[in-house]
Design an enzyme around this catalytic site. Structure first.
Site, PDB file in Angstrom:
ATOM      1  N   LYS A  41      33.257  42.022  22.581  1.00 53.77           N
ATOM      2  CA  LYS A  41      31.939  41.710  23.129  1.00 53.77           C
ATOM      3  C   LYS A  41      30.931  42.734  22.622  1.00 53.77           C
ATOM      4  CE  LYS A  41      30.430  42.472  27.581  1.00 53.77           C
ATOM      5  NZ  LYS A  41      29.004  42.856  27.620  1.00 53.77           N
ATOM      6  N   ASP A  68      26.661  39.202  24.056  1.00 48.96           N
ATOM      7  CA  ASP A  68      26.221  39.143  25.457  1.00 48.96           C
ATOM      8  C   ASP A  68      24.792  39.664  25.582  1.00 48.96           C
ATOM      9  OD1 ASP A  68      26.294  38.912  28.216  1.00 48.96           O
ATOM     10  OD2 ASP A  68      27.417  40.773  28.518  1.00 48.96           O
ATOM     11  N   LYS A  70      22.344  37.712  27.153  1.00 46.46           N
ATOM     12  CA  LYS A  70      21.770  37.085  28.360  1.00 46.46           C
ATOM     13  C   LYS A  70      20.339  36.578  28.090  1.00 46.46           C
ATOM     14  CE  LYS A  70      24.636  40.047  31.239  1.00 46.46           C
ATOM     15  NZ  LYS A  70      25.252  41.013  30.309  1.00 46.46           N
ATOM     16  N   ASP A  73      14.224  32.822  28.116  1.00 46.54           N
ATOM     17  CA  ASP A  73      12.863  32.631  27.584  1.00 46.54           C
ATOM     18  C   ASP A  73      12.576  31.133  27.667  1.00 46.54           C
ATOM     19  OD1 ASP A  73      10.445  32.845  26.016  1.00 46.54           O
ATOM     20  OD2 ASP A  73      11.243  34.677  25.131  1.00 46.54           O
ATOM     21  N   THR A 114      24.565  23.703  15.620  1.00 47.42           N
ATOM     22  CA  THR A 114      24.713  24.794  14.649  1.00 47.42           C
ATOM     23  C   THR A 114      26.166  25.196  14.447  1.00 47.42           C
ATOM     24  OG1 THR A 114      22.656  25.593  15.616  1.00 47.42           O
ATOM     25  CG2 THR A 114      23.625  26.973  13.959  1.00 47.42           C
ATOM     26  N   ARG A 206      35.544  49.953  29.621  1.00 48.79           N
ATOM     27  CA  ARG A 206      35.954  51.356  29.773  1.00 48.79           C
ATOM     28  C   ARG A 206      37.445  51.598  29.976  1.00 48.79           C
ATOM     29  NH1 ARG A 206      31.066  52.220  33.803  1.00 48.79           N
ATOM     30  NH2 ARG A 206      31.560  49.998  33.984  1.00 48.79           N
TER      31      ARG A 206
HETATM   32  O1  C5P Z   1      33.525  48.965  31.154  1.00 49.14           O
HETATM   33  P1  C5P Z   1      33.651  47.681  31.931  1.00 49.14           P
HETATM   34  O2  C5P Z   1      35.040  47.077  31.867  1.00 49.14           O
HETATM   35  O3  C5P Z   1      33.126  47.803  33.336  1.00 49.14           O
HETATM   36  O4  C5P Z   1      32.685  46.666  31.133  1.00 49.14           O
HETATM   37  C1  C5P Z   1      32.363  45.393  31.610  1.00 49.14           C
HETATM   38  C2  C5P Z   1      31.487  44.691  30.639  1.00 49.14           C
HETATM   39  O5  C5P Z   1      31.145  43.418  31.156  1.00 49.14           O
HETATM   40  C3  C5P Z   1      30.162  45.409  30.339  1.00 49.14           C
HETATM   41  O6  C5P Z   1      29.892  45.218  28.957  1.00 49.14           O
HETATM   42  C4  C5P Z   1      29.123  44.681  31.173  1.00 49.14           C
HETATM   43  O7  C5P Z   1      27.868  44.614  30.553  1.00 49.14           O
HETATM   44  C5  C5P Z   1      29.716  43.272  31.269  1.00 49.14           C
HETATM   45  N1  C5P Z   1      29.303  42.525  32.461  1.00 49.14           N
HETATM   46  C6  C5P Z   1      29.605  42.956  33.744  1.00 49.14           C
HETATM   47  N2  C5P Z   1      29.189  42.219  34.834  1.00 49.14           N
HETATM   48  C7  C5P Z   1      28.483  41.097  34.652  1.00 49.14           C
HETATM   49  C8  C5P Z   1      28.179  40.651  33.371  1.00 49.14           C
HETATM   50  C9  C5P Z   1      28.617  41.401  32.286  1.00 49.14           C
HETATM   51  O8  C5P Z   1      30.269  43.974  33.919  1.00 49.14           O
HETATM   52  N3  C5P Z   1      28.105  40.395  35.724  1.00 49.14           N
END
Ligand code: C5P
Length: 229
Positions: A41, A68, A70, A73, A114, A206
């Site tokens: 991602k 991602d 989001k 517009d 596309t 993480r």
């Molecule tokens: O590091 P971690 O596992 O928390 O990362 C989760 C990922 O998922 C991040 O890139 C975050 O932007 C994304 N995300 C999220 N919650 C959402 C939508 C996307 O944690 N509702």
């Protein structure tokens, strides 16, 4: 291939979030994880720092990409933006369900003309209803608009799965394997719990990218996916 090797083979149900701020940091992670990870991602932090080079690098290395951003517009702008990133080879792109039906319909239409395969999702936007009802309402709107799936917390996965049926992608972040710390995620689940509740794919950042040994963390998660999904 023996059983041990099979457990640690890359799996498209694991999407690793590359939440870093430079091309070099992304490259270091992707090179280190090598064949263990097939789907990444790219979010706002990386895309706004390093742009489409990141997508080119991942595609050249045979990876699938979930972009991602989001998008939110007017329908025409979102539709053409979806077409642009689809041409880069992106496999999944998120649009914000708060943009409404016409915007999601435009996104789905441009994606479909596309590319052969595209999933578009959404993020919860807050509102007047209790969270569970609000999420379901938006997921229903997303489905009716013709997008391929949603991004949602594992806590809502089972009710969305019931509403939307099996042919709808539910991509869940907020995944914390039992060995990992919670960080700032509040509504978490382990990989096995998320699949049990109806998730199709997991976004994990993480617990892998900040691990002392990212490959070892990825292997543990792959093992859990293969054993429980
Ligand atoms: O590091 P971690 O596992 O928390 O990362 C989760 C990922 O998922 C991040 O890139 C975050 O932007 C994304 N995300 C999220 N919650 C959402 C939508 C996307 O944690 N509702």
């Amino acid at each position: 291939m023996d059983e041990k090797e099979e457990v640690y083979t890359a799996d498209d149900r694991l999407i690793v979030a590359l939440d870093v701020d430079s091309f070099d940091k992304m490259k270091e992670l992707v090179d280190e994880l090598g064949d263990l990870v097939s789907y990444y991602k790219v979010g706002m932090e990386l895309y706004y720092s390093a742009g489409s080079e990141t997508i080119h690098y991942l595609k050249e290395h045979g990876k699938k990409v979930f972009l991602d951003l989001k998008l939110h517009d007017i329908p025409n702008t979102v539709g053409h933006s979806v077409a642009s990133v689809t041409r880069l080879g992106v496999n999944l792109i998120t649009v914000h369900a708060g943009g409404g039906r016409a915007m999601m319909q435009a996104a789905a239409r441009y994606a479909k003309i596309t590319a052969d395969e595209l999933g578009v999702g959404w993020q919860e936007v807050g509102g007047h209803l209790p969270i569970q009802d609000h999420v379901l309402e938006l997921a229903q709107l997303a489905k009716d608009s013709g997008v391929d799936g949603v991004v949602a917390s594992p806590r809502e996965a089972s009710s969305i799965r019931k509403m939307a049926g099996n042919d709808f992608l539910i991509v869940t972040p907020g995944i914390r394997p039992s060995f990992a710390q919670t960080d700032d995620q509040k509504r978490i689940a382990t990989p096995s719990e998320a699949f049990k509740d109806g998730s199709s794919m997991l976004v994990i950042g993480r617990p892998i990218t900040q691990a002392i040994d990212p490959c070892a963390a990825a292997r543990l998660i792959l093992k859990e996916i293969k054993e429980n999904a």
